[in-house]
Design an enzyme around this catalytic site. Sequence first.
Site, short mmCIF file in Angstrom:
data_model
loop_
_atom_site.label_atom_id
_atom_site.label_comp_id
_atom_site.label_asym_id
_atom_site.label_seq_id
_atom_site.Cartn_x
_atom_site.Cartn_y
_atom_site.Cartn_z
N ASP A 426 -34.80 36.04 38.79
CA ASP A 426 -35.17 34.63 38.75
C ASP A 426 -34.25 33.89 39.73
O ASP A 426 -33.25 34.44 40.19
CB ASP A 426 -34.99 34.12 37.32
CG ASP A 426 -35.26 32.64 37.19
OD1 ASP A 426 -36.23 32.17 37.80
OD2 ASP A 426 -34.49 31.96 36.49
N LYS A 427 -34.58 32.65 40.05
CA LYS A 427 -33.71 31.90 40.94
C LYS A 427 -32.92 30.82 40.21
O LYS A 427 -31.71 30.89 40.10
CB LYS A 427 -34.52 31.24 42.07
CG LYS A 427 -33.64 30.47 43.07
CD LYS A 427 -34.44 29.60 43.99
CE LYS A 427 -34.95 28.36 43.35
NZ LYS A 427 -33.89 27.36 43.02
N THR A 428 -33.62 29.84 39.66
CA THR A 428 -32.94 28.71 39.05
C THR A 428 -32.15 29.16 37.82
O THR A 428 -32.70 29.71 36.88
CB THR A 428 -33.96 27.63 38.64
OG1 THR A 428 -34.71 27.24 39.78
CG2 THR A 428 -33.25 26.43 38.05
N PHE A 585 -43.80 14.41 30.77
CA PHE A 585 -44.02 15.44 31.80
C PHE A 585 -44.67 16.67 31.18
O PHE A 585 -44.39 17.04 30.05
CB PHE A 585 -42.69 15.83 32.43
CG PHE A 585 -42.80 16.96 33.42
CD1 PHE A 585 -43.10 16.70 34.74
CD2 PHE A 585 -42.62 18.27 33.02
CE1 PHE A 585 -43.22 17.74 35.66
CE2 PHE A 585 -42.72 19.31 33.91
CZ PHE A 585 -43.02 19.04 35.24
N LYS A 608 -42.82 9.15 38.36
CA LYS A 608 -42.15 10.09 39.28
C LYS A 608 -42.78 11.46 39.08
O LYS A 608 -43.13 11.85 37.97
CB LYS A 608 -40.65 10.14 39.02
CG LYS A 608 -40.26 10.68 37.65
CD LYS A 608 -38.75 10.66 37.43
CE LYS A 608 -38.39 11.22 36.06
NZ LYS A 608 -36.96 11.12 35.76
N ARG A 642 -34.62 20.08 45.67
CA ARG A 642 -35.76 19.83 44.79
C ARG A 642 -36.12 18.35 44.92
O ARG A 642 -35.26 17.47 44.76
CB ARG A 642 -35.41 20.18 43.35
CG ARG A 642 -35.09 21.65 43.16
CD ARG A 642 -34.33 21.89 41.87
NE ARG A 642 -35.13 21.61 40.69
CZ ARG A 642 -35.58 22.57 39.88
NH1 ARG A 642 -35.32 23.84 40.13
NH2 ARG A 642 -36.29 22.26 38.82
N THR A 723 -39.65 33.16 41.91
CA THR A 723 -39.26 31.77 41.68
C THR A 723 -40.49 30.87 41.62
O THR A 723 -41.56 31.22 42.15
CB THR A 723 -38.32 31.28 42.81
OG1 THR A 723 -38.03 29.90 42.62
CG2 THR A 723 -38.96 31.47 44.18
N ASP A 725 -40.36 27.90 42.98
CA ASP A 725 -40.18 26.94 44.08
C ASP A 725 -41.29 27.06 45.12
O ASP A 725 -41.99 28.07 45.22
CB ASP A 725 -38.83 27.17 44.77
CG ASP A 725 -37.68 26.68 43.92
OD1 ASP A 725 -37.91 25.80 43.08
OD2 ASP A 725 -36.56 27.19 44.09
N ASP A 859 -38.19 33.87 31.39
CA ASP A 859 -37.86 35.18 31.97
C ASP A 859 -37.93 36.31 30.94
O ASP A 859 -37.70 37.47 31.30
CB ASP A 859 -36.45 35.16 32.58
CG ASP A 859 -36.31 34.10 33.66
OD1 ASP A 859 -37.24 33.97 34.47
OD2 ASP A 859 -35.29 33.41 33.69
#
Length: 1163
Positions: A426-428, A585, A608, A642, A723, A725, A859
Amino acid sequence: MPGGRRKKLQLSKIYSFRCGRSSFQGDHSQIGGPGFSRVVYCNEANGFESSIRNYRDNYVRTTKYTVPTFLPKSLFEQFRRVANFYFLVSGVLTFTPLAPYSSVSAIIPLIIVIGAAMVKEGIEDWQRKQQDVEVNYRKVEVHRNGGVFNHTEWKNLKVGDIVKVCKDEFFPADLLLLSSSYEDGVCYVETMNLDGETNLKMKQALQATSSLYGDSMFQDFKAVVKCEDPNANLYSFVGSMEFEENHYPLTPQQLLLRGSKLRNTDYIHGTVIFTGHDTKVMKNSTDPPSKRSRIEKKMDHIIYILFLILFTLSFIGSIFFGIWTREDYQTVKIKRWYLRPDNSTILFDPRRPVMAAVYHFLASLMLYGYFIPISLYVSIEVVKVLQSIFINQDIHMYYEETDRPAHARTSNLNEELGMVSTILSDKTGTLTCNSMEFVKCSIAGTAYGHAVTEIERALARMKSDGYNDNELPTEVKSSSVKGYNFSDKRIENSNWVMEKHADIIQKFFRLLALCHTAIPEVDEVTGKVLYEAESPDEAAFVIAARELGFEFHKRTQTSISLCELDLVSCEKVERVYQLLNVLEFSCSRKRMSVIVKDKEGKLLVLCKGADSVMFERLAKSSREFEEDTRKHVNRYADAGLRTLVLAYRELEEEEYQHFSKKLNKVKNSISADRDSRVDGVIEEIEKDLILLGATAVEDKLQNGVRGCINKLAQAGIKIWVLTGDKMETAINIGFACRLLRQGMKQIIITLDTPELQVLERTGEKSAIIKASKESIHQQITKGKLLINRSSEEVALIIDGKSLTYSLDDDMKDEFLLLAIRCSSVICCRSSPKQKALVTRLVKSGTRRTTLAIGDGANDVGMLQEADIGVGISGVEGMQAVMSSDISIAQFRYLERLLLVHGHWCYRRISTMICYFFYKNITFGFTLFLYEAHSLFSALPAYNDWFLSLYNVFFTSLPVIALGVFDQDVSSRFCLQFPKLYQEGVQNILFSWTGILGRMFNGFFSAVSVFFLCTAALEPQAFNQDGKVVDRSILGPIMYTCIVWIVNLQMALSISYFTMIQHLFIWGSIALWYLFLLAYGSISPAHSTNAYEIFAESLDPSPTFWTTSLFVVVTTLIPYFACSAIQIRFFPMYHETIQWVRHNGSEPSNNPEPENMNRAGDQL
C-alpha cells in the site's frame, strides 16, 4: 442530577444521516420473520419472558481449548500429522509379539514428544485465557432497581439490561442507544478495534428515548425491541422498538457495537441487544486463513519419500525372509539355527512362510521407523518460537516514537521471510506517514506556498545527471506546528488583506474553517485548541485555517464559532455561523459540503472535493480562474501532493426550504435505494458553484523508505505498489521512493484516451468493454516488445479502470506475464478488492512467495491473500495489524526483517530439516544393514533404549541450537550484500538436489559405519579373554560411531559457534557415554544385553577406542573433502562473503546469483 449535566444540542436537524423519525417501509416489513426473530425486553433481563428465550450470556471465550476438551482436542491435533500417527500405531503394535523392541521404550519417547507439543499448545492457550479474563472482568454500570446503577463485570450482563457507559470506556456488548449527555441523544464513537478507522462516528438515539437523560428516569422504563437475529454484518441493523404504545423503527444509527469506545461524550445509556458470542464483533472473529510455508509443505513430501523407503525396505526384507524361512527345512544344514525353526512360533514357522513374511513385514515397519524423525515437528516448533522471540526483541526494529517493537504474530512463516520474491505494498500510511501537512494552495488563480516537496527534489535529481542537492531551491524550514508546513509572506501574518483578491482569500480560508466534521478540544494544560478529525487531511485544513487567521474553536450541534480577521477593520472578531446541514463525504460522491447561515442571514453552500467532480459542478458564469486552477492542481499532483478543489454558492431561503423538506423526507424513509436517493437530492444543491481555489497537502515519505526500497531491489525482490492515487501522483511518488529510477523505461497502461472517452459517452456497454480490452491487449503487446528490445530496467504503471479488465480471466495471464518481467509495478486507483485480486494473481501465477504490507482496514484482504501479511502499526488503527502475520512500526524495518531475519531463519530451518533427515537415515539404514546381515531375523542392532533415546537426547539438542543461533554471515554483511537474499528466493539450500545429496550422505555414512565396524571387529577376538564380538558389543560400537559422526558433521556445518552450541554438541556426545555407563549399571532385567557393557567390555578394550576413532574419521573425510572442494571451486554466495570476512577485505567482484545454482548443486 444523577445522570450528570445535560448538554443542549440538536443534531437531527443538521446531519444527512437517517435519524429517529422513520416510517415503517422496506426492510422493517421482515420483523418477526426468519432471521428477524429476536425479542428483547428492556429493563427486564431477569423477567420470565427473557429467561425462557435462553439467550447467550456475555462471557467471551477465544481459547482453543477448555479444561475438559484440552486432552482429546490437543491429542487429535497432534495425531493428525502422519508421522505422529505412524508412531502411535507402532507404539500400539509393540504390545504384540511382533514388536522387535519393548513397548515401554517405544511409548515413552512418543509421550515426551507429544507432551512437549501439547505443553506448548497449553501455554499459548493459557495466554489467550488471560486475555479473556481481563476482558470479561471489566466493570460497567448496570441498572438493577430503583433507578440506581451498580458496577458489575461484563460477563454478568444479560440481554435486556440497561447499562451506563462513560467517556473513554468500551461498550461491553452490542447496545441500543437510548440517550446520552447531549439533549439530542447524540454520541461519538471510535471504532478502531472494529474497522481500524481512528475517525469518530456519530450515533443518535431515538427522539422518543433521548429525554431519558438521568439515572433515576430508568426506574420504570419498559420497552420491547424486536430485531434481526445475531449476524456478522457490522453496518446493518433492522429492528423496531415498542415504547409507550408507539412503534419506532431502529437502524444502525442506534446500535453501539461491542469493542468500540465512547469518545467526546460524557456518558450514554443503552440496553443490551446482543451479548457474548452473539455480538457482531465476535461473529466477525473468524480464524485467519491457514498459512504454511513452502519449506514445511516440501518437508511433508520428504516424509512421504521416507515412508516409501521404509515400506520398500520392509517389503524387500519380508520377501527374502519368507524365502529363507521356507528353505529352513528344505536344506540339510539349517542356516538360521539360532531361530530354532524346529520349535518356532508362527513368526518363524517354515511350514507357513507366507504368514511369516507378512508378520515380518509388520515387524520391519516398526523396526525401520527410525527413518522418520519423531522429534522433527516439535523441534521445529520450538525453534520457530525462539526465532520469533529474537524478531520481537530486535532493538533495530523498535520504533521509539510510538513505543512499538516488531511483533511476529505467528511463528509458522519465519523461513518464508527469507524466500520473498514479490512485495505488494500500500502507499498511504505504509510508504508515507499518513500525517498530512498543508504546504500549498491556489486561490483565485494565484499559487501560494514555497515549500519544496520530496517529490520535487527527486524529480530534480532525475532530470539532471549529477544534480547536486545544494543546487535545489532552498527548502522551507519545517513548521513546528503539526499538519502545517506552509510559507508565503503574501498570505502569512495577515498580509493577505493586501492581495488583489483578498475577499476570495477570506472566503477560501473561511471555507476551510467551516466545511468539516472536526471536533475542537481544549488542552487543559496548555490551553491550546486541538482537533479530533475524521482524517489527517481534514485536520491539516483546520490547522492551516487557524494558522492563517481563521481559528475554529467551538462547535455545537447547531453552530460553529470562528475567531477570524475582519477584512475591513483588520482586527480579530468572533463570528458564529449557524450550521444547518452537513452533507458528508463518501467514496462515490468524492466531496463534502456544509450549509451554513451567517450573521447577515445569508445561506451558503460550502463544498470541497476532488477535481474530477468539482469542476463539472461550477457555474458557467464563475469559471474565471478555472484554467489557472487546473494548471496548479496538475502541478501539485506532479509534486506528489493531494489536492482538493474548494467552491461555494449562495442559496435563497425558498430554495433551501424546498431542499430541506425533500432531504428530510428521503432520509427518514427506509428502502433499499435510500442512499442513492439521498445522493440525488444533494446533487440538486451542489451545483452552480463559484470556484475559490484548491488546496495541496503533502503526505511525506516515512524515514528510510528510499534506502529500504533500493536495498530490496538490489536483493532481487520485485516491488508492486497498489495505491488509490492518481497516476501522475503515483508515478512521482515512485521516483521519490526510488521505486522508479533514472533511466528506467515506463510501460503505461491506461484507458484514458480520447477515443474511449467518446465511446463511453455514446456507446453501449458491450462495445465499451470490447474496445477497452482490445486497447489493453494492444498496450500489453507493445510493452512486451519494449521489454524484448530494451536492455534497461522497465516499470509498469496501470490505472484502476485498466486493472479491472486486466484481472478478467481471459486477460489476467497475459497481464501477469508482462508484469513479472518488469522491475517495478504501480497500480493506480486500486480498490481494496483489486488489491486482493492482484495479490492472488501474483501468488498463484508466479508460484513464488509473496508478501503484502499495509496499514489500513482496506488492506486486510491483500494481507490475508498473500503468503505473508505484514501490518504497519500506524495511525489508521490496528485492523491491518490484527489481520497480519507480522507487524512492524515503519516500512524501513522491512529491510532488516527480510534481509537479516528472513535470510537467517530460512537458512537455519533448511539446514536443520536436512540435518534431521541425514541423521535419521544414517541411523535407520544401519538397522536395515544389520538385519540383512543377519538374514532378516527382525532383530534390532541396538538395545531398546538406545533406539528410543537417539532422537530425544543424543542428537536433538544440537540441531535445535543450530536452528536458533547459527549465522552464515553477520547482520552487517546481510545488509551490505543484499544479493545474498537470492539464496532463499531460489530456494538453493532446500532444493531437491541438496535434499537428495543429504540423504545420500546419510546412506553413505550408514554403509561406512556398518561395514567398517563389522570388518574391523569380526576376524579377531575383541578383548584379552578372547571373546569375539556379538550383537551386544557391535551395537554400542556402531551407535558410538553414529553419535560422533552426526554431531561432528553438524559441527562442520555450523558457521557461527556460541557457547550453547558447544555445550549441546559436546554435551550430547558426553551424555551418550554417561548414559551407557549408568544404564549398564542397573539390573539386567531392565538393561538386558547392555548390562555392564561399557564398564566390562567396551572401556577396557583398545579395539573399541581405535575402531571408533578410525570409523568416525574415515566416514567424515569424504564429507570434509567434498565441502572443501565445493567451497574452493564452486563457492556459494554466502561462502564468498565468509571468505571476505575471514580475510578482512572487500570483494573485488560480487558473485552473481547465477553462481548460487551451480554451487547449490554441489551440496
